[in-house]
Design a protein around this motif. Structure first.
Motif, PDB file in Angstrom:
ATOM      1  N   ARG A 106       0.826  -1.215   0.000  1.00 38.49           N
ATOM      2  CA  ARG A 106       0.000   0.000   0.000  1.00 38.49           C
ATOM      3  C   ARG A 106       0.859   1.264   0.000  1.00 38.49           C
ATOM      4  O   ARG A 106       0.540   2.238  -0.677  1.00 38.49           O
ATOM      5  CB  ARG A 106      -0.938   0.010   1.200  1.00 38.49           C
ATOM      6  CG  ARG A 106      -2.072  -0.966   1.082  1.00 38.49           C
ATOM      7  CD  ARG A 106      -3.101  -0.808   2.194  1.00 38.49           C
ATOM      8  NE  ARG A 106      -4.154  -1.783   2.012  1.00 38.49           N
ATOM      9  CZ  ARG A 106      -5.101  -1.711   1.079  1.00 38.49           C
ATOM     10  NH1 ARG A 106      -5.122  -0.680   0.249  1.00 38.49           N
ATOM     11  NH2 ARG A 106      -6.026  -2.643   0.973  1.00 38.49           N
ATOM     12  N   LYS A 113       2.112   1.584  -3.522  1.00 41.44           N
ATOM     13  CA  LYS A 113       1.024   2.082  -4.377  1.00 41.44           C
ATOM     14  C   LYS A 113       0.824   3.578  -4.189  1.00 41.44           C
ATOM     15  O   LYS A 113       0.753   4.340  -5.155  1.00 41.44           O
ATOM     16  CB  LYS A 113      -0.270   1.351  -4.038  1.00 41.44           C
ATOM     17  CG  LYS A 113      -1.504   1.914  -4.712  1.00 41.44           C
ATOM     18  CD  LYS A 113      -2.748   1.251  -4.189  1.00 41.44           C
ATOM     19  CE  LYS A 113      -3.483   2.240  -3.315  1.00 41.44           C
ATOM     20  NZ  LYS A 113      -4.881   1.962  -3.123  1.00 41.44           N
ATOM     21  N   GLY A 114       0.741   4.006  -2.955  1.00 43.64           N
ATOM     22  CA  GLY A 114       0.442   5.399  -2.671  1.00 43.64           C
ATOM     23  C   GLY A 114       1.574   6.360  -2.932  1.00 43.64           C
ATOM     24  O   GLY A 114       1.357   7.499  -3.336  1.00 43.64           O
ATOM     25  N   GLY A 147       3.003   5.066  -7.201  1.00 41.78           N
ATOM     26  CA  GLY A 147       2.077   4.478  -8.159  1.00 41.78           C
ATOM     27  C   GLY A 147       2.352   4.814  -9.614  1.00 41.78           C
ATOM     28  O   GLY A 147       2.143   3.994 -10.489  1.00 41.78           O
ATOM     29  N   LYS A 182       9.469   1.821  -7.513  1.00 39.62           N
ATOM     30  CA  LYS A 182       8.540   1.176  -6.581  1.00 39.62           C
ATOM     31  C   LYS A 182       9.309   0.281  -5.598  1.00 39.62           C
ATOM     32  O   LYS A 182       9.054   0.297  -4.394  1.00 39.62           O
ATOM     33  CB  LYS A 182       7.494   0.369  -7.342  1.00 39.62           C
ATOM     34  CG  LYS A 182       6.461   1.210  -8.067  1.00 39.62           C
ATOM     35  CD  LYS A 182       5.524   0.319  -8.869  1.00 39.62           C
ATOM     36  CE  LYS A 182       4.361   1.075  -9.434  1.00 39.62           C
ATOM     37  NZ  LYS A 182       4.650   1.894 -10.585  1.00 39.62           N
ATOM     38  N   CYS A 211       0.976   9.302   1.467  1.00 42.42           N
ATOM     39  CA  CYS A 211      -0.243   8.544   1.190  1.00 42.42           C
ATOM     40  C   CYS A 211      -0.971   8.118   2.458  1.00 42.42           C
ATOM     41  O   CYS A 211      -2.142   7.765   2.402  1.00 42.42           O
ATOM     42  CB  CYS A 211       0.054   7.336   0.318  1.00 42.42           C
ATOM     43  SG  CYS A 211       0.967   6.012   1.135  1.00 42.42           S
ATOM     44  N   GLU A 238      -5.287   7.453  -1.578  1.00 41.75           N
ATOM     45  CA  GLU A 238      -4.002   6.916  -2.029  1.00 41.75           C
ATOM     46  C   GLU A 238      -3.542   5.644  -1.321  1.00 41.75           C
ATOM     47  O   GLU A 238      -2.763   4.892  -1.882  1.00 41.75           O
ATOM     48  CB  GLU A 238      -2.925   7.993  -1.875  1.00 41.75           C
ATOM     49  CG  GLU A 238      -3.160   9.194  -2.764  1.00 41.75           C
ATOM     50  CD  GLU A 238      -2.128  10.287  -2.576  1.00 41.75           C
ATOM     51  OE1 GLU A 238      -1.155  10.083  -1.839  1.00 41.75           O
ATOM     52  OE2 GLU A 238      -2.302  11.357  -3.178  1.00 41.75           O
ATOM     53  N   ILE A 251      -4.886  -2.818  -4.590  1.00 41.62           N
ATOM     54  CA  ILE A 251      -3.429  -2.705  -4.715  1.00 41.62           C
ATOM     55  C   ILE A 251      -3.019  -3.335  -6.044  1.00 41.62           C
ATOM     56  O   ILE A 251      -3.269  -4.524  -6.272  1.00 41.62           O
ATOM     57  CB  ILE A 251      -2.711  -3.417  -3.551  1.00 41.62           C
ATOM     58  CG1 ILE A 251      -3.177  -2.853  -2.212  1.00 41.62           C
ATOM     59  CG2 ILE A 251      -1.200  -3.302  -3.703  1.00 41.62           C
ATOM     60  CD1 ILE A 251      -2.701  -3.657  -1.011  1.00 41.62           C
ATOM     61  N   PRO A 252      -2.385  -2.569  -6.928  1.00 43.40           N
ATOM     62  CA  PRO A 252      -1.950  -3.128  -8.216  1.00 43.40           C
ATOM     63  C   PRO A 252      -0.903  -4.236  -8.032  1.00 43.40           C
ATOM     64  O   PRO A 252      -0.126  -4.220  -7.075  1.00 43.40           O
ATOM     65  CB  PRO A 252      -1.331  -1.933  -8.946  1.00 43.40           C
ATOM     66  CG  PRO A 252      -1.794  -0.726  -8.216  1.00 43.40           C
ATOM     67  CD  PRO A 252      -2.066  -1.152  -6.804  1.00 43.40           C
ATOM     68  N   ALA A 308       2.725  -3.264  -7.351  1.00 45.33           N
ATOM     69  CA  ALA A 308       3.044  -2.827  -5.991  1.00 45.33           C
ATOM     70  C   ALA A 308       3.304  -4.039  -5.093  1.00 45.33           C
ATOM     71  O   ALA A 308       4.226  -4.030  -4.276  1.00 45.33           O
ATOM     72  CB  ALA A 308       1.918  -1.965  -5.424  1.00 45.33           C
TER      73      ALA A 308
END
Length: 112
Positions: free
Chosen positions: A11, A14-15, A18, A25, A57, A66, A71-72, A75
């Motif tokens: 997370r 991601k935030g 992203g 990342k 985030c 965010e 969650i992609p 990530a």
């Protein structure tokens, strides 16, 4: 790391990163883990990630948009790679995107 810690790390990735490259990342995740290892920070992923005003985030004004939500996969993958030992940050405990912000504290740090 527990599944909960992995999720927190993903997370944060991601935030915070992203829109960044995969390498960046992984670097964000590595910074969180470098803080866990540092005596200057808390010693768990949860405590490091949730420190006030450390990760944008997670700040109350941005958290819902965010931090939470789906969650992609990249990530998750970046978090796993950092947990496996990959560290593109070379041991850094701070990061920022110079294209987005210019924090005053950055002037006191060595750019990596």
């Amino acid at each position: 790391a527990t599944q909960t810690e992995l999720e927190i790390l993903a997370r944060i990735v991601k935030g915070e990163a992203g829109v960044c490259s995969f390498e960046n990342k992984v670097a964000v995740a590595a910074v969180v883990l470098n803080r866990v290892r540092s005596p200057r920070f808390p010693n768990t992923i949860r405590e490091v990630a949730h420190q006030p005003s450390q990760f944008s985030c997670y700040n109350p004004s941005k958290r819902a948009r965010e931090y939470f939500g789906p969650i992609p996969e990249d990530a998750w993958r970046a978090a796993r790679e950092a947990l496996a030992g990959r560290d593109p940050s070379n041991g850094s405990t701070y990061y920022y995107n110079p294209y987005l912000v210019a924090p005053s504290w950055a002037r006191t740090m060595q750019f990596v």
